[in-house]
Design a protein around this motif. Structure first.
Motif, short mmCIF file in Angstrom:
data_model
loop_
_atom_site.label_atom_id
_atom_site.label_comp_id
_atom_site.label_asym_id
_atom_site.label_seq_id
_atom_site.Cartn_x
_atom_site.Cartn_y
_atom_site.Cartn_z
N SER A 2 46.72 31.69 34.83
CA SER A 2 46.94 32.67 33.77
C SER A 2 47.99 32.12 32.83
CB SER A 2 47.40 33.99 34.38
OG SER A 2 48.70 33.85 34.90
N ILE A 7 47.66 31.76 39.31
CA ILE A 7 47.02 32.97 39.85
C ILE A 7 47.10 32.89 41.37
CG2 ILE A 7 44.82 34.18 40.09
CD1 ILE A 7 44.14 33.38 37.27
N ASP A 9 46.16 33.33 45.30
CA ASP A 9 44.91 33.26 46.05
C ASP A 9 44.69 34.53 46.84
OD1 ASP A 9 43.98 30.72 45.30
OD2 ASP A 9 45.22 29.72 46.80
N THR A 124 34.44 41.63 40.60
CA THR A 124 34.98 40.31 40.91
C THR A 124 35.61 39.66 39.68
OG1 THR A 124 33.35 40.08 42.67
CG2 THR A 124 34.42 38.06 41.91
N GLY A 125 34.96 39.73 38.54
CA GLY A 125 35.49 39.12 37.31
C GLY A 125 36.83 39.71 36.90
N ASN A 128 39.49 38.46 39.31
CA ASN A 128 39.80 37.05 39.08
C ASN A 128 40.74 36.81 37.90
OD1 ASN A 128 38.73 35.28 41.09
ND2 ASN A 128 36.72 36.02 40.50
N LYS A 129 41.00 37.82 37.10
CA LYS A 129 42.01 37.67 36.04
C LYS A 129 43.41 37.58 36.64
CE LYS A 129 39.22 40.01 32.58
NZ LYS A 129 39.02 41.26 31.82
N ASN A 132 42.69 34.71 42.54
CA ASN A 132 41.58 33.79 42.77
C ASN A 132 40.76 34.34 43.94
OD1 ASN A 132 39.88 31.59 42.91
ND2 ASN A 132 41.37 30.29 43.97
N TYR A 133 39.63 34.99 43.62
CA TYR A 133 38.87 35.75 44.61
C TYR A 133 37.39 35.44 44.54
CZ TYR A 133 36.51 39.79 46.70
OH TYR A 133 35.68 40.59 47.44
N ASN A 134 36.82 35.12 45.69
CA ASN A 134 35.37 34.98 45.84
C ASN A 134 34.97 35.86 47.01
OD1 ASN A 134 34.73 32.90 43.86
ND2 ASN A 134 36.04 31.60 45.13
#
Length: 166
Positions: A2, A7, A9, A124-125, A128-129, A132-134
């Motif tokens: 950012s 960012i 995790d 999710t988007g 992710n700002k 850091n996420y999946n």
């Protein structure tokens, strides 16, 4: 990254970094059953070895968001027969349980209590700002800073559950 730096995790990277929560992904067909509190047991092929207090619910596409969280009363392996006996609490038919478990004789089981809805579910988007996420395949152990960020973003609120244990 950012503009203000790195960012954080979502996934805990060390024992010291682990929060009291995991994230588990669900097919979108589970959205209503979870949100209404009709589910009090969740079976999974993989569960963590350590105990956690919270199970965060990520509902996959087309929702693609963290929609709530539930208190984990226990997480352990159960036999296939025990799972079949819990079919109503799991929300699956006997046939669906046999199909999911496959050739195994046991399965992981989370027994959950009170469910809290995300009043502001984050896709999710959006997550992710800041993180850091999946979404995980089985589960993800949430880092302490990521849990705090997701809690603030989501604004969890308790709901009366139909079938959950207290």
């Amino acid at each position: 990254m950012s503009m203000g730096g790195t960012i954080t995790d979502a996934k805990a990277s060390s024992a010291e970094d682990r929060s009291d929560a995991i994230i588990v992904s669900f097919d979108s067909r589970w959205h209503d059953a979870l949100n209404s509190g009709r589910i009090s047991c969740i079976i999974r092929k993989r569960i963590p070895k350590d105990a956690y207090e919270w199970l965060y619910v990520h509902v996959n596409s087309p929702i693609g968001a963290i929609c709530g969280r539930a208190k984990i009363n226990s997480a352990s392996g159960i036999t296939l027969i025990e799972a079949v006996n819990l079919a109503d609490e799991i929300g699956l038919s006997e046939k669906e349980i046999y199909s999911y478990v496959g050739n195994g004789n046991s399965i992981g089981c989370y027994r959950i209590g009170s469910f809290e809805l995300a009043m502001n579910p984050k896709k999710t988007g959006e997550i992710n700002k800041l993180v850091n996420y999946n979404p995980p395949q089985s589960f993800l152990i949430l880092s302490k800073p990521a849990k705090q960020i997701i809690d603030e973003m989501s604004e969890f609120c308790s709901i009366p559950a139909e079938g959950a244990e207290s």
